[in-house]
Design an enzyme around this catalytic site. Sequence first.
Site, short mmCIF file in Angstrom:
data_model
loop_
_atom_site.label_atom_id
_atom_site.label_comp_id
_atom_site.label_asym_id
_atom_site.label_seq_id
_atom_site.Cartn_x
_atom_site.Cartn_y
_atom_site.Cartn_z
CG HIS A 60 0.44 10.68 6.17
ND1 HIS A 60 -0.59 9.94 5.62
CD2 HIS A 60 0.16 11.99 5.91
CE1 HIS A 60 -1.45 10.76 5.04
NE2 HIS A 60 -1.02 12.01 5.20
CB THR A 98 -6.01 8.36 4.92
OG1 THR A 98 -4.64 7.93 4.84
CG2 THR A 98 -6.09 9.74 5.55
CB THR A 99 -5.11 2.91 5.38
OG1 THR A 99 -4.56 3.03 6.68
CG2 THR A 99 -4.20 3.59 4.37
CG HIS A 132 -0.69 8.61 1.29
ND1 HIS A 132 -1.52 7.52 1.33
CD2 HIS A 132 -0.35 8.86 2.58
CE1 HIS A 132 -1.69 7.13 2.59
NE2 HIS A 132 -0.99 7.94 3.38
CG HIS A 135 2.68 5.93 5.57
ND1 HIS A 135 2.32 5.91 6.89
CD2 HIS A 135 1.66 6.54 4.93
CE1 HIS A 135 1.14 6.49 7.03
NE2 HIS A 135 0.72 6.88 5.86
CG HIS A 148 -1.84 -1.16 1.28
ND1 HIS A 148 -1.85 -2.05 2.33
CD2 HIS A 148 -2.75 -1.63 0.39
CE1 HIS A 148 -2.74 -3.00 2.08
NE2 HIS A 148 -3.29 -2.77 0.92
ZN LIG Z 1 -0.90 7.90 5.36
#
Ligand SMILES: [Zn+2]
Length: 302
Positions: free
Chosen positions: A157, A243-244, A134, A132, A100
């Site tokens: 993030h 957000t996951t 995005h 991590h 992801h």
């Molecule tokens: Zn994130």
Amino acid sequence: MFSIGYCCLLALCGCTLAYIEIPEAYLTAIRQDRADEQAAGEYNYDEQGDDWTGTCQSGENQSPIDLIYEDSKIVAIPRLRFNYYDQALQTPLVITNNGHTANMVIPQTRGGQRPSINGSLLPGNFEVQSVHFHWGSRETKGSEHAINFQRYDVEMHIVHKNTIYDTMGEATMHPDGLAVLGVMFRAVDRQTSQHYGLNKIFNQLPRIVQYGSNATITGRLTVGQLLGNIVTGEFFTYNGSLTTPDCAEAVTWTVFPDVLDYPRRQIAKLWNLRDSRQKPLIDNYRSIQDTNNRDVYYRTIQ
Ligand SMILES: [Zn+2]
């Protein structure tokens, strides 16, 4: 200390390649992070999260959202305090393609401290857990939050856990459980500053193209280096969610409007990663969620 080949760090299998000494406590944290990720179940970004279920669908304090300066409450907010952000982390650090995102569990510092943040409107002291990203693709922007209706190429993030909770799992069950810092990257064709720490991470991305692969980062790295030279005195802050999946409403968000300029050739390495289906891992951002009349606060330096 625990010796394990990084090729199978997460699989816990025997392995004879490239043995690297990884402290047991850090290895435990990496395994726990992987377990938490797997507990979320299978999900993908085919519909930017619009097909996710549970709280992701029913929640009313979801993230990301549009951050609009004119709609924010501009009030006196204490400055955000960064503790041990300038201290070198224990190495090696491990970066993983978890299908992801590119994720890095953050170990303690060489001095045995855990970098943390407090101040602002944060309901406590929050210790750094992981970092991590995005991103979009060659054609699309991939930030999650939008600032004044503008999205950016990458959103980083930095995830922190309230020290009153023992585990991430426990923290996600409480509205004051987590604090996440969001930093926007703008892809630029010419490097304007050095970004030494970020380069150490991005230089390993070609080694984690495949789902489940890991690479290690050595040398001196601090959490503070990840912020580059952005202004941290001005920011949006609001209460939202992961957000996951499972989109737990446990996050005090801090998103900086100052954008970090980063070379396009480095950001392009993210676009080459692959997911568990061997498909390009691109556009791994969730769609903008309803604000539902939540208060969004803005801190200015004035
Ligand atoms: Zn994130």
